[in-house]
Design an enzyme around this catalytic site. Structure first.
Site, mmCIF file in Angstrom:
data_model
loop_
_atom_site.group_PDB
_atom_site.id
_atom_site.type_symbol
_atom_site.label_atom_id
_atom_site.label_comp_id
_atom_site.label_asym_id
_atom_site.label_seq_id
_atom_site.Cartn_x
_atom_site.Cartn_y
_atom_site.Cartn_z
ATOM 1 N N GLY A 1 0.828 -1.203 0.000
ATOM 2 C CA GLY A 1 0.000 0.000 0.000
ATOM 3 C C GLY A 1 0.859 1.249 0.000
ATOM 4 O O GLY A 1 2.033 1.217 0.386
ATOM 5 N N ILE A 2 0.261 2.351 -0.457
ATOM 6 C CA ILE A 2 0.973 3.630 -0.508
ATOM 7 C C ILE A 2 0.057 4.749 -0.006
ATOM 8 O O ILE A 2 -1.156 4.570 0.097
ATOM 9 C CB ILE A 2 1.417 3.983 -1.957
ATOM 10 C CG1 ILE A 2 0.200 4.039 -2.906
ATOM 11 C CG2 ILE A 2 2.445 2.993 -2.473
ATOM 12 C CD1 ILE A 2 0.507 4.647 -4.273
ATOM 13 N N TYR B 1 -6.792 7.575 0.276
ATOM 14 C CA TYR B 1 -6.335 6.421 1.076
ATOM 15 C C TYR B 1 -7.494 5.819 1.877
ATOM 16 O O TYR B 1 -7.700 4.599 1.901
ATOM 17 C CB TYR B 1 -5.219 6.905 2.003
ATOM 18 C CG TYR B 1 -4.575 5.847 2.859
ATOM 19 C CD1 TYR B 1 -3.555 5.042 2.356
ATOM 20 C CD2 TYR B 1 -4.958 5.667 4.193
ATOM 21 C CE1 TYR B 1 -2.944 4.082 3.141
ATOM 22 C CE2 TYR B 1 -4.358 4.715 4.986
ATOM 23 C CZ TYR B 1 -3.344 3.925 4.466
ATOM 24 O OH TYR B 1 -2.741 2.976 5.260
HETATM 25 N N1 LIG Z 1 2.389 2.050 8.833
HETATM 26 C C1 LIG Z 1 1.204 2.272 9.335
HETATM 27 O O1 LIG Z 1 1.037 2.960 10.341
HETATM 28 C C2 LIG Z 1 -0.010 1.679 8.701
HETATM 29 C C3 LIG Z 1 -1.225 1.868 9.352
HETATM 30 C C4 LIG Z 1 -2.369 1.303 8.810
HETATM 31 C C5 LIG Z 1 -2.283 0.576 7.651
HETATM 32 N N2 LIG Z 1 -1.081 0.424 7.027
HETATM 33 C C6 LIG Z 1 -1.054 -0.373 5.809
HETATM 34 O O2 LIG Z 1 -0.141 -1.440 5.973
HETATM 35 C C7 LIG Z 1 0.436 -1.756 4.711
HETATM 36 C C8 LIG Z 1 1.955 -1.729 4.822
HETATM 37 O O3 LIG Z 1 2.344 -0.431 5.220
HETATM 38 P P1 LIG Z 1 3.852 -0.101 5.656
HETATM 39 O O4 LIG Z 1 3.775 1.057 6.560
HETATM 40 O O5 LIG Z 1 4.528 -1.344 6.093
HETATM 41 O O6 LIG Z 1 4.438 0.401 4.237
HETATM 42 P P2 LIG Z 1 5.955 0.575 3.775
HETATM 43 O O7 LIG Z 1 6.899 0.471 4.918
HETATM 44 O O8 LIG Z 1 5.963 1.811 2.924
HETATM 45 O O9 LIG Z 1 6.192 -0.721 2.834
HETATM 46 C C9 LIG Z 1 5.392 -0.857 1.707
HETATM 47 C C10 LIG Z 1 5.682 -2.184 1.008
HETATM 48 O O10 LIG Z 1 4.745 -2.297 -0.074
HETATM 49 C C11 LIG Z 1 5.460 -2.392 -1.307
HETATM 50 N N3 LIG Z 1 4.702 -1.713 -2.354
HETATM 51 C C12 LIG Z 1 4.298 -0.425 -2.405
HETATM 52 N N4 LIG Z 1 3.658 -0.174 -3.561
HETATM 53 C C13 LIG Z 1 3.655 -1.348 -4.258
HETATM 54 C C14 LIG Z 1 3.182 -1.740 -5.540
HETATM 55 N N5 LIG Z 1 2.555 -0.880 -6.364
HETATM 56 N N6 LIG Z 1 3.384 -3.020 -5.940
HETATM 57 C C15 LIG Z 1 4.010 -3.908 -5.135
HETATM 58 N N7 LIG Z 1 4.487 -3.607 -3.909
HETATM 59 C C16 LIG Z 1 4.315 -2.331 -3.487
HETATM 60 C C17 LIG Z 1 6.808 -1.738 -1.040
HETATM 61 O O11 LIG Z 1 7.776 -2.197 -1.997
HETATM 62 P P3 LIG Z 1 9.194 -1.401 -2.160
HETATM 63 O O12 LIG Z 1 10.020 -1.804 -0.972
HETATM 64 O O13 LIG Z 1 9.740 -1.893 -3.445
HETATM 65 O O14 LIG Z 1 8.868 0.059 -2.163
HETATM 66 C C18 LIG Z 1 7.062 -2.238 0.384
HETATM 67 O O15 LIG Z 1 7.500 -3.588 0.360
HETATM 68 C C19 LIG Z 1 -0.118 -0.749 3.702
HETATM 69 O O16 LIG Z 1 -1.219 -1.288 3.019
HETATM 70 C C20 LIG Z 1 -0.574 0.387 4.589
HETATM 71 O O17 LIG Z 1 -1.593 1.151 3.997
HETATM 72 C C21 LIG Z 1 0.050 0.958 7.532
#
Ligand SMILES: NC(=O)c1ccc[n+]([C@@H]2O[C@H](COP(=O)([O-])OP(=O)(O)OC[C@H]3O[C@@H](n4cnc5c(N)ncnc54)[C@H](OP(=O)(O)O)[C@@H]3O)[C@@H](O)[C@H]2O)c1
Length: 241
Positions: free
Chosen positions: A84-85, A147
């Site tokens: 996710g992004i 988002y």
């Molecule tokens: N962090 C939070 O507080 C939080 C809270 C609620 C929900 N979430 C959700 O949890 C999930 C993970 O978040 P995170 O914070 O761990 O994110 P993150 O640290 O930014 O890591 C994102 C991961 O997703 C991959 N990715 C992004 N865009 C992609 C695409 N188009 N195709 C394939 N892979 C892709 C990235 O690959 P690369 O390494 O190649 O960039 C990376 O492995 C997301 O869905 C986010 O919305 C996060």
């Protein structure tokens, strides 16, 4: 034989913790990523988990990538749609491009990830679909119309898939993390994090990626077989549905 788990965005952040936890629980894990080769290589070196690179927003690339994973590891039993992004902006400043990138990755990306594995799960009469949604899909968030729309959409997806998959032994559930200490959250200006976001969390801290990984491990397990169409909120008491 070990079950096979696919974790999109499984090389960094929450996905990395999920991949590691599932491996520790005995799954054969495949982790995908979008473009950060360096992080993926370091992750594989550390964990021994194979990574695959494709854009979840691209259906054909997802289908081909999933076929490769299944050729390498066997049929996928557990799929974790985690990639996710964010492209944040107040609505009056949000561009159609910011809207589209987030919809394509976070929402269509879930379709693209689950749709290719669904027929196999139905045929084998077992499957676990776990989507990583967000607290901001439950409550909305300033500057996150795009988002929040995708993360609320995730909940519609799992509730519908649960009804379609139940008789085929497939469960579909979501985890809604609150604010977790990953790069996505660390990208928020420190002042906003310390003065606005953390004070809103009764636990007084960000969550750890491992705390989300434990929710996923439970939903993937046989113990969770009767839990279907549900959402686990893990947010330090910040929001109740
Ligand atoms: N962090 C939070 O507080 C939080 C809270 C609620 C929900 N979430 C959700 O949890 C999930 C993970 O978040 P995170 O914070 O761990 O994110 P993150 O640290 O930014 O890591 C994102 C991961 O997703 C991959 N990715 C992004 N865009 C992609 C695409 N188009 N195709 C394939 N892979 C892709 C990235 O690959 P690369 O390494 O190649 O960039 C990376 O492995 C997301 O869905 C986010 O919305 C996060």
């Amino acid at each position: 034989m070990a079950r096979v788990a696919l974790v999109t965005g499984g090389s960094r952040g929450i996905g990395e913790a999920i991949s590691k936890r599932l491996k520790a629980d005995g799954y054969e894990v495949a982790a995908t990523y979008a473009g950060n080769d360096e992080a993926a290589a370091a992750f594989t070196k550390e964990t021994g988990i194979k990574t695959y690179k494709w854009n979840v927003a691209d259906y054909d690339a997802s289908k081909a990538g999933i076929e490769q994973v299944e050729a390498d590891l066997g049929p996928i039993d557990v799929v974790v749609a985690n990639a996710g992004i964010t492209r944040d902006a107040p609505f009056h400043k949000m561009t159609p491009q910011q809207w589209k990138e987030v919809i394509d990755t976070n929402l269509t990306g879930v379709f693209n990830t689950v749709h290719p594995v669904w027929p196999g799960m139905r045929g084998r009469k077992f499957g676990r679909v776990i989507v990583i949604s967000s607290i901001n899909g439950q409550k909305g968030q300033f500057a996150q119309v795009n988002y929040a729309a995708t993360k609320a959409g995730d909940l519609g997806i799992i509730k519908s898939l649960a009804q379609e998959g139940a008789r085929a032994g497939i469960t579909a559930n979501a985890v809604c993390p609150g604010y977790i200490g990953t790069e996505m959250v660390r990208a928020i200006p420190e002042k906003v994090l310390n003065e606005v976001i953390i004070p809103q969390i009764p636990a007084g801290r960000l969550g750890e990626p491992e705390e989300i990984a434990r929710c996923v491990a439970f939903l993937a397990s046989d113990d969770a077989g009767f839990i279907n169409g549900s959402t686990i909120s893990a947010n330090g008491a910040q929001f109740f549905v």
